[in-house]
Design an enzyme around this catalytic site. Structure first.
Site, PDB file in Angstrom:
ATOM      1  CD  GLU A 272      -2.548  -0.518  -0.218  1.00 49.19           C
ATOM      2  OE1 GLU A 272      -2.720   0.418  -0.855  1.00 49.19           O
ATOM      3  OE2 GLU A 272      -3.242  -1.656  -0.635  1.00 49.19           O
TER       4      GLU A 272
ATOM      5  CE1 TYR B  29      -6.770   3.504  -0.253  1.00 49.57           C
ATOM      6  CE2 TYR B  29      -4.510   3.510   0.157  1.00 49.57           C
ATOM      7  CZ  TYR B  29      -5.136   3.123  -0.362  1.00 49.57           C
ATOM      8  OH  TYR B  29      -4.901   1.973  -1.455  1.00 49.57           O
TER       9      TYR B  29
ATOM     10  CG  ASP C  61      -7.441   5.310  -3.426  1.00 54.55           C
ATOM     11  OD1 ASP C  61      -7.647   4.703  -4.349  1.00 54.55           O
ATOM     12  OD2 ASP C  61      -5.915   4.351  -3.900  1.00 54.55           O
TER      13      ASP C  61
END
Ligand code: SF4
Length: 354
Positions: free
Chosen positions: A33, A116, A134
């Site tokens: 991520e 996020y 996002d």
């Protein structure tokens, strides 16, 4: 509206085989991520594989020198992510017994984990019923619900996050979030969304209104400041003088000595940079210029080569490095280009953001 069932059915058949989806773990989710922020999947894959091969666990990452982590991130950009990832690993080892916490609010307290990333890790790794908003998620939600307000406004983001959260199913929350990301990356793309191939076309406001290509809207961006700099490529013919950058742009990475150009002749600045690094002699020779558009500034660097007889001494923030040894250091793609120009090609180069 109830989009989860259709979306998950589509995702089960369409999802890409990605290294962080094979044999998944919270740590792999965190690394992927962070790497994927501002960076495409195709670019991230080899970096992710090298990173996991070297640092297979949070504990191994937390125990590694900062420099080694930066070296493996070298060329991926946005280097604060690498420093924060290592700091997060240290914090998890020290405060959570080496296991990433499952709670989204506790994840938010780790260095570098914004809303996020915390939501993505909580949902993908631990199944929390939360929505990770996002750029992809914001675009898909704005189109699905026909939200015409600027998506960079906090109030709009909060609304899009609330709309997304309401759709997250009680089970498979992580897959739902990954499905939204996958849809945004492969079908509901920024330009030319493929609405005919979209599993949600019957539910989509923008598709019904014919406004998909106009959404999402953004506030007008301020132009990036244009910055002129000078880089000194000091070399003894075999090695190049590299310095470790302090705070600011590309902090923590190694680069040629560089300074903003202000009312002083560029070759004078290059000579001063060399002198400040303890190098004397050698006349600056202009090799050309590199333009690189960073997120917040548009930099044109004039590169000067300064040939010296003998390399000097290294130190904590200064090293003499052979070009092939650059991979051992944390070196940005901007720096690679300035070194290549300083040592080789005379042609001016215009580079876009990597
Ligand atoms: Fe995006 Fe088109 Fe699907 Fe709507 S129908 S979510 S605009 S791809």
């Amino acid at each position: 509206m109830g989009i989860a069932r259709k979306l998950l059915r589509w995702y089960d058949g369409a999802k890409r085989d990605l290294p962080w989806r094979r044999d998944p773990s919270p740590y792999k989710t965190l690394v992927s991520e962070l790497m994927l922020q501002q960076t495409t999947v195709g670019t991230v894959i080899p970096y992710f594989e090298r990173f996991l091969a070297r640092f297979p666990t949070l504990a191994s990452l937390g125990a590694a020198p900062d420099e080694e982590v930066m070296a493996l991130w070298s060329g991926l950009g946005y280097y604060a992510r690498a420093r924060n990832l290592r700091r997060a690993a240290v914090a998890v080892v020290a405060g959570h017994g080496g296991a990433l916490p499952a709670d989204e609010a506790v994840l938010r307290e780790l260095p570098g984990l914004g809303p996020y990333t915390a939501a993505a890790v909580a949902s993908i790794a631990f199944g929390a019923r939360t929505f990770a908003l996002d750029g992809n998620g914001a675009r898909v939600m704005a189109r699905l619900f026909g939200v015409g307000d600027s998506i960079d406004r906090p109030a709009t983001k909060a609304r899009l996050r609330a709309l997304g959260t309401a759709e997250v199913p009680a089970s498979r929350a992580g897959d739902f979030n990954q499905a939204i990301m996958e849809l945004g990356a492969t079908v509901c793309t920024p330009r030319n969304p493929r609405c005919q191939a979209c599993p949600l076309s019957a539910d989509c406001r923008a598709q019904a209104d014919g406004t998909a290509s106009q959404l999402p809207r953004r506030s007008e961006k301020r132009a990036r400041p244009i910055v002129q700099t000078v880089c000194a490529c000091v070399t003894d013919g075999a090695r190049v003088l590299m310095i470790r950058r302090g705070k600011g742009l590309l902090a923590g990475t190694w680069s040629l000595p560089e300074r903003t150009l202000e009312r002083v002749a560029a070759d004078r600045v290059a000579a001063d940079l060399a002198a400040e690094a303890g190098v004397t002699g050698g006349k600056p020779q202009r090799r050309g210029a590199i333009r690189h558009v960073f997120t917040h500034r548009d930099v044109t660097a004039e590169v000067f080569r300064i040939r010296v007889d003998r390399a000097g001494r290294g130190g904590a923030t200064q090293r003499w490095v052979a070009p092939e040894g650059m991979t051992e250091l944390g070196v940005s793609s901007f720096t690679r280009k300035t070194v290549a120009l300083g040592l080789g090609s005379k042609r001016d180069n215009v580079a876009r953001r990597s």
